[in-house]
Design an enzyme around this catalytic site. Sequence first.
Site, mmCIF file in Angstrom:
data_model
loop_
_atom_site.group_PDB
_atom_site.id
_atom_site.type_symbol
_atom_site.label_atom_id
_atom_site.label_comp_id
_atom_site.label_asym_id
_atom_site.label_seq_id
_atom_site.Cartn_x
_atom_site.Cartn_y
_atom_site.Cartn_z
ATOM 1 N N LYS A 103 12.583 -5.222 -17.658
ATOM 2 C CA LYS A 103 11.487 -4.948 -18.587
ATOM 3 C C LYS A 103 11.803 -5.492 -19.976
ATOM 4 C CE LYS A 103 10.162 -0.853 -15.945
ATOM 5 N NZ LYS A 103 10.467 0.576 -15.738
ATOM 6 N N CYS A 113 0.840 -1.205 0.000
ATOM 7 C CA CYS A 113 0.000 0.000 0.000
ATOM 8 C C CYS A 113 0.873 1.252 0.000
ATOM 9 C CB CYS A 113 -0.956 -0.025 1.190
ATOM 10 S SG CYS A 113 -2.372 1.064 0.958
ATOM 11 N N GLY A 114 1.861 1.252 -0.899
ATOM 12 C CA GLY A 114 2.682 2.446 -1.113
ATOM 13 C C GLY A 114 1.976 3.369 -2.092
ATOM 14 N N GLY A 119 4.510 1.333 -17.190
ATOM 15 C CA GLY A 119 3.405 1.883 -16.403
ATOM 16 C C GLY A 119 2.058 1.776 -17.061
#
Lengths: 429, 429
Positions: free
Chosen positions: B207, B12-13, B136
């Site tokens: 990635k 929960c950042g 993202g």
Amino acid sequence: MADPVKVALLGCGSVGAEVVRLLHEQSSDLTARIGAPIELVGIAVRRAGRDRGTLPVDPSIFTTDALGLVKRDDVDVVIEVVGGIEPARTWLVEALRAGKSVVTANKALLAEDGASLHDAAVEGGADLYYEAAVAGAIPLLRPLRESLHGDKITRVTGIVNGTTNFILSAMDAKGSGFSEALEEATALGYAEADPTADVEGFDAAAKAAILASLAFHTRVGAENVYREGITEVSAADVASAKAMGCTIKLLCIATRTVDGGISVRVHPAMIPRTHPLAGVNDAFNAVFVEAEAAGQLMFYGRGAGGAPTASAVLGDLVAVARNRLSGSRAASESSYASLPCRPMGEVRTRYHISLDVADRAGVLAAVAGVFAKHDVSIATVNQSGRGDKALLVIVTHSAPDAALAQTVSDLRSLDFVKSITSVLRVEGE
Amino acid sequence: MADPVKVALLGCGSVGAEVVRLLHEQSSDLTARIGAPIELVGIAVRRAGRDRGTLPVDPSIFTTDALGLVKRDDVDVVIEVVGGIEPARTWLVEALRAGKSVVTANKALLAEDGASLHDAAVEGGADLYYEAAVAGAIPLLRPLRESLHGDKITRVTGIVNGTTNFILSAMDAKGSGFSEALEEATALGYAEADPTADVEGFDAAAKAAILASLAFHTRVGAENVYREGITEVSAADVASAKAMGCTIKLLCIATRTVDGGISVRVHPAMIPRTHPLAGVNDAFNAVFVEAEAAGQLMFYGRGAGGAPTASAVLGDLVAVARNRLSGSRAASESSYASLPCRPMGEVRTRYHISLDVADRAGVLAAVAGVFAKHDVSIATVNQSGRGDKALLVIVTHSAPDAALAQTVSDLRSLDFVKSITSVLRVEGE
């Protein structure tokens, strides 16, 4: 290995032929990716006699009876690359109702009567995929219809017609007029003999309707899209845009409106050269998406052509074939939002207006008074002398489009306004 | 309306908090899109006492027992935004084996041991989605994993790390050195206190492994990725690139090789300013994809940040929730191709080399001789005088990277070579 997935292809022009070629060339990869081979069982064409000797298929699978092919019991998936409303609609509704999945590139049909297709898909429990209908090979519909489903899309701005983008790029690069640039596009094969659908914005409007439906989870038809083509864009407009650090693009714009509705429109507009869409030239397409959480996104690639369109068709084919094998289907049309589509007159836009006026006292005050009368706020004004005339270049803040149009109309009737040399909407910050 | 889909959130950042906020704000839209409400039943955090008063959830659902939360019978879907290899791997393998679908943003784990997750997903018949792990909010993995499945991807070139792109953009704009630009990035919150994972290319390499796996239908791990960071990029390199009409970007590049294998690498490289990736500045990400039929495609957007990453997580959540409701699941990992990954030395690249040499007869011949010895063909050479020295700028044609590296090494040992001021690979035509 599962049984083959049997495919009927309707149409064998440049896209259809490329689909046939790719199905052949990528056969083993497609089989591995799907988990079953694809078998092309029939190809419907308009003229049976035409020489298709180079296509890697058994000539006996060609037929001129498209409806008969669609109805065949052994057909699992129908690919349609014919285009137009009828008879394509009859074929696809027939296929979907019978539970056959459909992959189509037919933007005109989807924009005109997507509801019939979606309803038939639900009725038959079949998949309806149409990635190739907008922006050719650019994977765009799947991201809108799936990836961004946890987000709220606020605006979609796209360059979705390659012909007009080629023409406007040429006008920008060479300073040529519309007719000259259209001639060049026709000579190079970028414009059709009858370019109406492209240059009048009908093609872009159909795509705008499809994009808006997916982005906002509501049904938008071609009749809901405001449309202006590029035939009136002049060399003077292009020069005017350049002087502002802008370029002119035919944009399709779908936005949420402040009152909870949406607006969908296609028209030429000036955008700053620093905007990501400004660098999208020639026959390329790009779609700029703004969402509340994701922020700004852009998708770029070739919007047309046999191979790029066929790539999108085959991507959809892999998806529907997999769904059939797993006994599942994709999510149905998402149109729960049922948002009202606002008329263009109510949409807030910004105008750029260049006008030649008599260079005498009181003129600027009178011009400014016309804007004030329609409650249009002026953002920038630039006056430069031209002998006994002055050139006024005015950019407005955003205002209802009807108020802006009425402002221009009133300006035209003023006796000291010699001519209005350029009127263009302005988009992008 | 179907029963709620019950979700456990691990972490929960900044991303996790944004997921919680979006689940709350978009609640009715998500329910309409999924066909069932989403219920957040637990949030695992490291420290229980921390004040999370602003989050729109019942404080009693916080727990420090992540594994216990994952094992709860009433959990349908697990979202993981903690990162790192362990304990995340243990939690996710446990969830997947028990048939719980997983949505994760954990690129390090996927690159290090994606196989364990994919295998556990197959074992449990569960979905594994990870759009947020690369670039993202940009919808990228779904297009690669679905839209382009009818095509053959030949090359993926990406800017996938926002921190290094911010630093290189600043160096390009201001002519500053690496250290100075890093300081600015740290001050503005674009670089972490320990920037190693970003500036040494580890993040981009993870990635790259994920992108290559999806693009080529083969398993690629972090250990298969050649990696060079940007700490050695100097102001002289940037100036040298500018003189060539280029800019420097940290690129991840995955390509098919002529011998039927692939290569995957991350390193700084010069690209022409006319290349679509050259205009991707600051913390933006973009991935350029080349496919046989589709041609060139580009995907652009924000690569990091709480809200954009949460957008990608929620898009995946909608997909897995829908799959659960329809009793289906997404296609499993596609790794049938099993392509060999070539070492960097064998990869064909092009080098740009600037060197200061003594300005006397025979020097150019000797330098050219070194290139010839390693069978490296020179594309362009430019010599300019600098007093008693000359500056030589040489760009090669493509050659095996090992031959190019050996050429540079040999040049360094020549007595008339005063210094090698810049060595950079060159990408893009």
